[in-house]
Design a protein around this motif. Structure first.
Motif, PDB file in Angstrom:
ATOM      1  N   ILE A  31      53.435  67.734  28.368  1.00  0.00           N
ATOM      2  CA  ILE A  31      54.279  66.834  29.218  1.00  0.00           C
ATOM      3  C   ILE A  31      53.410  65.234  29.830  1.00  0.00           C
ATOM      4  CG2 ILE A  31      55.588  65.848  30.848  1.00  0.00           C
ATOM      5  CD1 ILE A  31      56.248  68.065  29.605  1.00  0.00           C
ATOM      6  N   THR A  32      53.673  64.229  28.805  1.00  0.00           N
ATOM      7  CA  THR A  32      52.064  63.002  29.787  1.00  0.00           C
ATOM      8  C   THR A  32      53.164  61.941  30.254  1.00  0.00           C
ATOM      9  OG1 THR A  32      52.975  61.564  26.992  1.00  0.00           O
ATOM     10  CG2 THR A  32      51.160  63.503  27.280  1.00  0.00           C
ATOM     11  N   PHE A  33      51.901  61.151  30.624  1.00  0.00           N
ATOM     12  CA  PHE A  33      52.267  60.610  31.619  1.00  0.00           C
ATOM     13  C   PHE A  33      51.583  58.860  31.744  1.00  0.00           C
ATOM     14  CE2 PHE A  33      52.132  64.562  33.147  1.00  0.00           C
ATOM     15  CZ  PHE A  33      53.486  64.262  34.646  1.00  0.00           C
ATOM     16  N   SER A  34      52.295  58.505  31.923  1.00  0.00           N
ATOM     17  CA  SER A  34      51.858  56.719  31.611  1.00  0.00           C
ATOM     18  C   SER A  34      51.245  56.032  33.161  1.00  0.00           C
ATOM     19  CB  SER A  34      52.544  55.786  31.642  1.00  0.00           C
ATOM     20  OG  SER A  34      53.555  55.678  31.823  1.00  0.00           O
ATOM     21  N   GLU A  76      58.065  64.769  40.759  1.00  0.00           N
ATOM     22  CA  GLU A  76      59.638  65.452  39.470  1.00  0.00           C
ATOM     23  C   GLU A  76      59.324  65.725  38.414  1.00  0.00           C
ATOM     24  OE1 GLU A  76      62.506  62.325  39.990  1.00  0.00           O
ATOM     25  OE2 GLU A  76      63.344  61.961  42.307  1.00  0.00           O
ATOM     26  N   LYS A  77      58.958  64.900  37.865  1.00  0.00           N
ATOM     27  CA  LYS A  77      57.915  66.326  36.588  1.00  0.00           C
ATOM     28  C   LYS A  77      57.324  67.290  36.516  1.00  0.00           C
ATOM     29  CE  LYS A  77      58.768  63.065  32.964  1.00  0.00           C
ATOM     30  NZ  LYS A  77      58.085  62.066  31.470  1.00  0.00           N
ATOM     31  N   PHE A  78      56.211  67.529  37.355  1.00  0.00           N
ATOM     32  CA  PHE A  78      55.592  68.468  37.870  1.00  0.00           C
ATOM     33  C   PHE A  78      56.889  70.071  38.453  1.00  0.00           C
ATOM     34  CE2 PHE A  78      51.624  66.221  39.251  1.00  0.00           C
ATOM     35  CZ  PHE A  78      51.423  66.188  38.010  1.00  0.00           C
ATOM     36  N   SER A  82      55.836  55.391  38.215  1.00  0.00           N
ATOM     37  CA  SER A  82      55.434  55.754  39.695  1.00  0.00           C
ATOM     38  C   SER A  82      55.193  57.832  39.493  1.00  0.00           C
ATOM     39  CB  SER A  82      56.995  55.707  40.798  1.00  0.00           C
ATOM     40  OG  SER A  82      58.357  56.825  40.089  1.00  0.00           O
ATOM     41  N   ILE A  83      54.298  57.630  41.468  1.00  0.00           N
ATOM     42  CA  ILE A  83      54.359  58.598  41.699  1.00  0.00           C
ATOM     43  C   ILE A  83      55.666  60.286  41.729  1.00  0.00           C
ATOM     44  CG2 ILE A  83      52.838  60.320  43.379  1.00  0.00           C
ATOM     45  CD1 ILE A  83      50.872  58.415  41.568  1.00  0.00           C
ATOM     46  N   SER A  94      46.840  65.375  38.774  1.00  0.00           N
ATOM     47  CA  SER A  94      47.205  66.285  39.193  1.00  0.00           C
ATOM     48  C   SER A  94      47.879  66.471  40.516  1.00  0.00           C
ATOM     49  CB  SER A  94      46.135  67.247  39.302  1.00  0.00           C
ATOM     50  OG  SER A  94      45.230  67.082  40.533  1.00  0.00           O
ATOM     51  N   GLU A  95      48.416  67.870  40.778  1.00  0.00           N
ATOM     52  CA  GLU A  95      49.430  67.990  42.476  1.00  0.00           C
ATOM     53  C   GLU A  95      48.239  67.948  43.292  1.00  0.00           C
ATOM     54  OE1 GLU A  95      49.508  72.060  41.986  1.00  0.00           O
ATOM     55  OE2 GLU A  95      52.266  72.137  41.480  1.00  0.00           O
ATOM     56  N   ALA A  96      46.663  67.374  42.815  1.00  0.00           N
ATOM     57  CA  ALA A  96      45.850  67.282  44.307  1.00  0.00           C
ATOM     58  C   ALA A  96      45.561  65.988  44.504  1.00  0.00           C
ATOM     59  CB  ALA A  96      44.646  67.102  43.738  1.00  0.00           C
TER      60      ALA A  96
END
Length: 154
Positions: free
Chosen positions: A32-35, A45-47, A39-40, A69-71
């Motif tokens: 699962i990748t992000f750009s 939501e994906k997490f 938005s955070i 990351s979640e952090a």
């Protein structure tokens, strides 16, 4: 006078090890990748949807530019609360870690374990020829070690 062997000279038996011990044998390839522009809120939501705690951030050409990351999301939540602002308008680029430790696809899980220990990360992107080909986590290393526990490895 010492005891002599009458069996003659023998070559040391080299024990072949054929169990998979490379990072590429245990890494996750469906990422699962992000750009950077996401938005955070989308990221969080994906997490939650995919039961993950972080992932690589790729630019439009597919090159690794960071990791979120979640952090990192916690920083945003904390700042939003402090400044009484909504979470919606903040982008990944502002909160992602840009200094990303990576591992090559062809190192052993033992070397990867040392990198995890040194850098205190939960996940590391796996690279081949400058491109991300997967991700290895601490849990993947533990699972690999458990699978190999019945083997003799050096």
């Amino acid at each position: 006078m010492g005891i002599k062997s009458f069996q003659g000279f023998r070559k040391a038996a080299k024990k072949e090890f054929d169990a998979p011990i490379l990072v590429s044998d245990y890494m996750t390839t469906k990422l699962i990748t992000f750009s950077p522009e996401q938005s955070i809120l989308e990221v969080m939501e994906k997490f939650a949807k995919h039961h993950i705690s972080g992932g690589p951030v790729l630019d439009d050409n597919g090159f690794l530019v960071g990791i979120i990351s979640e952090a990192d999301c916690m920083k945003q939540i904390s700042e939003s609360r402090y400044f009484n602002q909504p979470i919606l308008d903040k982008s990944v680029e502002k909160y992602m870690s840009k200094e990303v430790e990576t591992v090559p696809h062809d190192i052993s899980i033992f070397d990867a374990a040392g990198i995890f220990d040194k850098h205190n990360r939960r996940r590391l992107p796996v690279m081949k020829d400058g491109l991300i080909v997967g991700q290895i986590s601490r849990k993947d290393i533990v699972i690999a070690a458990l699978k190999l526990s019945g083997q003799n490895y050096k």
